[in-house]
Motif scaffolding. Sequence first.
Motif, PDB file in Angstrom:
ATOM      1  N   TYR C 182     -10.972  16.709 -27.402  1.00  0.00           N
ATOM      2  CA  TYR C 182     -11.667  17.156 -28.603  1.00  0.00           C
ATOM      3  C   TYR C 182     -12.497  18.404 -28.335  1.00  0.00           C
ATOM      4  CZ  TYR C 182     -10.374  13.292 -31.589  1.00  0.00           C
ATOM      5  OH  TYR C 182      -9.663  12.432 -32.359  1.00  0.00           O
ATOM      6  N   GLN C 184     -12.008  20.485 -25.876  1.00  0.00           N
ATOM      7  CA  GLN C 184     -11.096  21.568 -25.531  1.00  0.00           C
ATOM      8  C   GLN C 184     -10.495  22.172 -26.800  1.00  0.00           C
ATOM      9  OE1 GLN C 184      -8.401  19.652 -22.762  1.00  0.00           O
ATOM     10  NE2 GLN C 184      -9.773  20.050 -21.060  1.00  0.00           N
ATOM     11  N   ALA C 185     -10.085  21.294 -27.711  1.00  0.00           N
ATOM     12  CA  ALA C 185      -9.495  21.775 -28.958  1.00  0.00           C
ATOM     13  C   ALA C 185     -10.511  22.609 -29.727  1.00  0.00           C
ATOM     14  CB  ALA C 185      -9.024  20.606 -29.805  1.00  0.00           C
ATOM     15  N   ALA C 186     -11.762  22.138 -29.745  1.00  0.00           N
ATOM     16  CA  ALA C 186     -12.803  22.857 -30.481  1.00  0.00           C
ATOM     17  C   ALA C 186     -13.029  24.237 -29.871  1.00  0.00           C
ATOM     18  CB  ALA C 186     -14.095  22.053 -30.477  1.00  0.00           C
ATOM     19  N   LYS C 187     -13.025  24.306 -28.535  1.00  0.00           N
ATOM     20  CA  LYS C 187     -13.202  25.596 -27.864  1.00  0.00           C
ATOM     21  C   LYS C 187     -12.114  26.554 -28.324  1.00  0.00           C
ATOM     22  CE  LYS C 187     -15.027  24.413 -23.348  1.00  0.00           C
ATOM     23  NZ  LYS C 187     -14.630  24.286 -21.950  1.00  0.00           N
ATOM     24  N   ASP C 189     -10.232  26.328 -30.976  1.00  0.00           N
ATOM     25  CA  ASP C 189     -10.329  26.630 -32.404  1.00  0.00           C
ATOM     26  C   ASP C 189     -11.485  27.588 -32.693  1.00  0.00           C
ATOM     27  OD1 ASP C 189      -8.192  25.095 -33.052  1.00  0.00           O
ATOM     28  OD2 ASP C 189      -9.339  23.307 -33.575  1.00  0.00           O
ATOM     29  N   GLY C 190     -12.236  27.928 -31.663  1.00  0.00           N
ATOM     30  CA  GLY C 190     -13.342  28.875 -31.842  1.00  0.00           C
ATOM     31  C   GLY C 190     -14.560  28.267 -32.509  1.00  0.00           C
ATOM     32  N   ALA C 191     -14.742  26.962 -32.395  1.00  0.00           N
ATOM     33  CA  ALA C 191     -15.858  26.298 -33.056  1.00  0.00           C
ATOM     34  C   ALA C 191     -17.174  26.628 -32.342  1.00  0.00           C
ATOM     35  CB  ALA C 191     -15.638  24.788 -33.055  1.00  0.00           C
ATOM     36  N   SER C 195     -20.826  23.525 -34.888  1.00  0.00           N
ATOM     37  CA  SER C 195     -19.636  22.890 -35.457  1.00  0.00           C
ATOM     38  C   SER C 195     -19.173  21.725 -34.599  1.00  0.00           C
ATOM     39  CB  SER C 195     -18.489  23.894 -35.569  1.00  0.00           C
ATOM     40  OG  SER C 195     -18.810  24.886 -36.484  1.00  0.00           O
ATOM     41  N   TYR C 199     -18.923  18.338 -36.492  1.00  0.00           N
ATOM     42  CA  TYR C 199     -17.603  17.806 -36.843  1.00  0.00           C
ATOM     43  C   TYR C 199     -17.000  16.887 -35.791  1.00  0.00           C
ATOM     44  CZ  TYR C 199     -17.895  21.214 -40.542  1.00  0.00           C
ATOM     45  OH  TYR C 199     -18.314  21.914 -41.634  1.00  0.00           O
ATOM     46  N   ILE C 200     -17.524  16.919 -34.568  1.00  0.00           N
ATOM     47  CA  ILE C 200     -16.970  16.033 -33.549  1.00  0.00           C
ATOM     48  C   ILE C 200     -17.997  15.003 -33.092  1.00  0.00           C
ATOM     49  CG2 ILE C 200     -15.975  15.886 -31.233  1.00  0.00           C
ATOM     50  CD1 ILE C 200     -14.846  18.671 -31.685  1.00  0.00           C
ATOM     51  N   PRO C 203     -19.770  12.739 -36.133  1.00  0.00           N
ATOM     52  CA  PRO C 203     -18.886  11.702 -36.687  1.00  0.00           C
ATOM     53  C   PRO C 203     -18.562  10.602 -35.675  1.00  0.00           C
ATOM     54  CG  PRO C 203     -18.018  13.878 -37.209  1.00  0.00           C
ATOM     55  CD  PRO C 203     -19.180  14.088 -36.299  1.00  0.00           C
ATOM     56  N   LYS C 204     -18.384  10.994 -34.407  1.00  0.00           N
ATOM     57  CA  LYS C 204     -18.031   9.979 -33.406  1.00  0.00           C
ATOM     58  C   LYS C 204     -19.235   9.105 -33.043  1.00  0.00           C
ATOM     59  CE  LYS C 204     -13.766  11.284 -32.753  1.00  0.00           C
ATOM     60  NZ  LYS C 204     -12.646  10.479 -33.164  1.00  0.00           N
TER      61      LYS C 204
END
Lengths: 360, 358, 286
Positions: C182, C184-187, C189-191, C195, C199-200, C203-204
């Motif tokens: 999560y 890694q994906a955010a990195k 995605d440029g979050a 963010s 968003y991560i 919520p978790k």
Amino acid sequence: MTLELRNVTKTVGADTHIHPTSLAFEKGGFNILLGATNAGKSTLIKLMAGLEKPTTGEVWADGQNVTGTSPQKRGIALVHQFFINYPHMTVFENIASPLRVQGLGRSEIETRVREAADVLQLGPMLDRRPQELSGGQQQRCALARAIVKQSKAIFLDEPLANLDYKLREELREQLPDILGERGTVIVYATSEPTEALLLGGHTALVHEGRITQFGRTPEIYHLPGDLTSARVFSDPPINLAPVTKRGEEMWMDETINWPVFGEAAALADGPYTVAIRPHHVTPTEPNDVSIAIRGPVQITELSGSESVAHFRIGGQTWVSLAPGVHPYRVGDYHEFHMIPGQCFYFGADGTLAAKGRAHG
Amino acid sequence: MAEIGLKNLRHSYLPSPAGPDDFALKEINLSWDDGGAYALLGPSGCGKTTLLNIISGLLTPSEGHILFDGQDVTALPPDKRNIAQVFQFPVIYDTMTVYDNLAFPLRNRGVAADRVDARVSEIAAMLELDDSLTTRAANLTPDAKQKISMGRGLVRDDVNVIMFDEPLTVIDPELKWKLRSKLKELHQKIAVTMIYVTHDQTEALTFADQVVVMQDGEIVQIGSPVELFERPQHTFVGHFIGSPGMNILPCEVTGDGAWFHGCHVPLEGPVKGTGQRTEIGVRPEFVRLADGGIPGLVRKAADIGRHTVVEVMVGDTPVGAIVDGPAPERGAEVHLTFDPHQTRLYTDGWIATERAAP
Amino acid sequence: MKTENQRGWLFVLPVLILVAFNALIPLMTVVNYSVQETFGNNQFFWAGLRWFEEILRSERFHAALGRQLLFTFTILIIEVPLGVAIALAMPRRGFWVPVCLVLMALPMLIPWNVVGSMWNIFTLPQIGLLGYFLNDVLGINYDMTQQPVSAWITVIVMDVWHWTSLVVLLAYAGLVSIPEAYYQAAKIDGASNWSVFRYIQLPKMKRVLTIAILLRFMDSFNIYTEPFTLTGGGPGNSTTLLSIDLVKIALGQFDLGPAAAMSLIYFAITLAVSWLFYTLMTRDDQ
């Protein structure tokens, strides 16, 4: 040893997980439950193993009703898709655990554990803990625990699903020898049609909580009883298209037609669904009688030994699978050859109406 | 979109690696063309995911450089490299709708709303997600979630490369076919460089134009699916690719050819190297049951639908054969012949025959 | 299904008995007291709902309830964000993880009355370390035994010191369960960091935070020992929270009827607010 489900159903709340099902498994060879994820394979295994109780119906083992018997008393073993071992015990202790529960003597345990470890090539790893092993070895350890207690039935719920492709192939290759002639009923759930064919034995096709067909594995592959069974037991997915029978001919998309013989010729005129496996649609003319069909190629895939083309025909996407390398160009119209002798025709209710024949 | 170069890459997870065994990646040199479809293939622990993470910038290599279009990006963080990555398990932003999930990478980069809308609609249509754009992403099936993960990678049209790390692990076989074809179709449509990491040879070979086979942190062979299949440079590749894999048969080599269990085996061409260990490599697809040849006993035969996989014991060496037509009985005596054009010699694991001049 | 195994009930029985002793029987006694009047000697007279009416109209109750709500609201406002912030700042792997966890858990291991006494001695103006430091070194006029504001600050600081760890540990448990992919994906995605949190991580963490807030609400709403040992509810009535007031009525004045009625009202409020809160927080979970 036999294992039987008699008119079993399973409902949870308003959801029906298993519709009325009767099934009898015998020892010797694999009994495979083949179906997609959530088709009901795991539920069937849990019902047979006694981990879940049927809502109605009975479970029989060796001519005895065991519906209410707890799993501990049924003398069964279960291997799960995840590698379940006791993390704090060595491999030896893990394999020995079911025997300790049975209260066997020390020397007997020692012999039987070493025997099981040998079969599964775990001999040198008996002193290690599960987390020090590779995934394949961990699953071997779980398998050793299942065979060591010489149970009446072994249930394997997608045991290879979490292994690397090549490890999966190796272990699958060895499974018949590992489980071998132990006089146990082997029930094996898988979602891969090729795996079922490689393991052989008998296969029950499971779809949305129903057994759609049951029989010897190659036989039901070569003669699906209905459309659902044909779809469940085909990888890559079987090609389908609506056709109309008029007189001596089948018409597809009003442009393609071919003569039919034998039982297909005897069918009443009207709409049917034709099904043909991807390897019976070839890019070069086969030895059998074939019909040329043309369609634009959408996707091409090459797996070394085989070429795959996805193309459009009669409003459907069909797949051709052929050995060798074939030069497809995406977007081009390409001629394929389908073998009418390998077609299945299904009626409006989905049951097999006729199997194609090449000649009269 | 970019051409990717890897120069003298080495990586160790240890702070001060001593020997070559401490390296998860040992000396990787590669160059990949713009717009190609590539696969990294190998068993668990071969270093393929490490390599992927180095390319995406999630991991900084111990040594060496990564070049995008000739420019050194080794020191850049992932978000500065203009790449996209799809992971093994679907990563979705639970609280957002499908639309917002797809729009996320664009919005983070300050793309104008109408442009975001156009891209999201286009990608959603390609992935057949257009019906569920307003649904909350948390409520979808695993394959739909993985499609969203893919969609977030595809939505940016300025990415240098899209990377896939075993993206079909959680997907059912039937849907695997669909998603894999979808991916292939998308590559053919948008022509971005794609790198696909997997342990599944079928996935690698069907997806990629060029496959990199790795073992123990090293590249064993780079080639097209056909090259890897027909002329594996190493027995590992022969074994790893193909199902069942290549038959690797211990043999003796004398001046006049290769001998397997006392039978002379014709090879594809002249032998050029020597070594301690000599083996014949021939794929089951090129082994025939014949009236004469190498004698053996059938150990098992499995009808897998489109052909039969037969295992024949020659002495104590199993030989696999793929046979069309009726399968032989278990225990039957048979003779095997190998297609000479597809029979190679390996010494110490590496190929040692030359292709005969046509 | 004649073979249905009924033995399971046997295993539940001890719990049922325990719950009966713990909750049901005392509760029934309280209900009994709340509708009667007693002058001792085990003589009871029917009082109906008189005590409930009196309590609900009493200004003393309103004042205590007000103080209680202010207290609970304040500590939640401080402890939840602070706990989340500390959890975010804690290392997620490596040598320091167990050290941080033990340090965090320490305050919670101290008995409640010790916490009260400790802070009492610590903050006394002349002899307490903090009291001395504030008054004589920094020159701040601070005396929690005399000034309501000082007393309030002390009670709140003490509770934050004692209980923020609970929020930290729960939030941390939520954080470490987020797969690396999560982040890694955010990195990629440029979050932004915000963010990622919004968003991560948030919520978790939502489920564990719901539990944390619920626990802190119920605990702080029923708090007694620590403020009682610290200030005794003073100066004046300024830190007399609901439970302290309740004990004063029940044991100080021996008005068992009104005290029982007040307990029930108190209980009803806790239950209602907890339920409302839980429903709101889990509303959009499927």
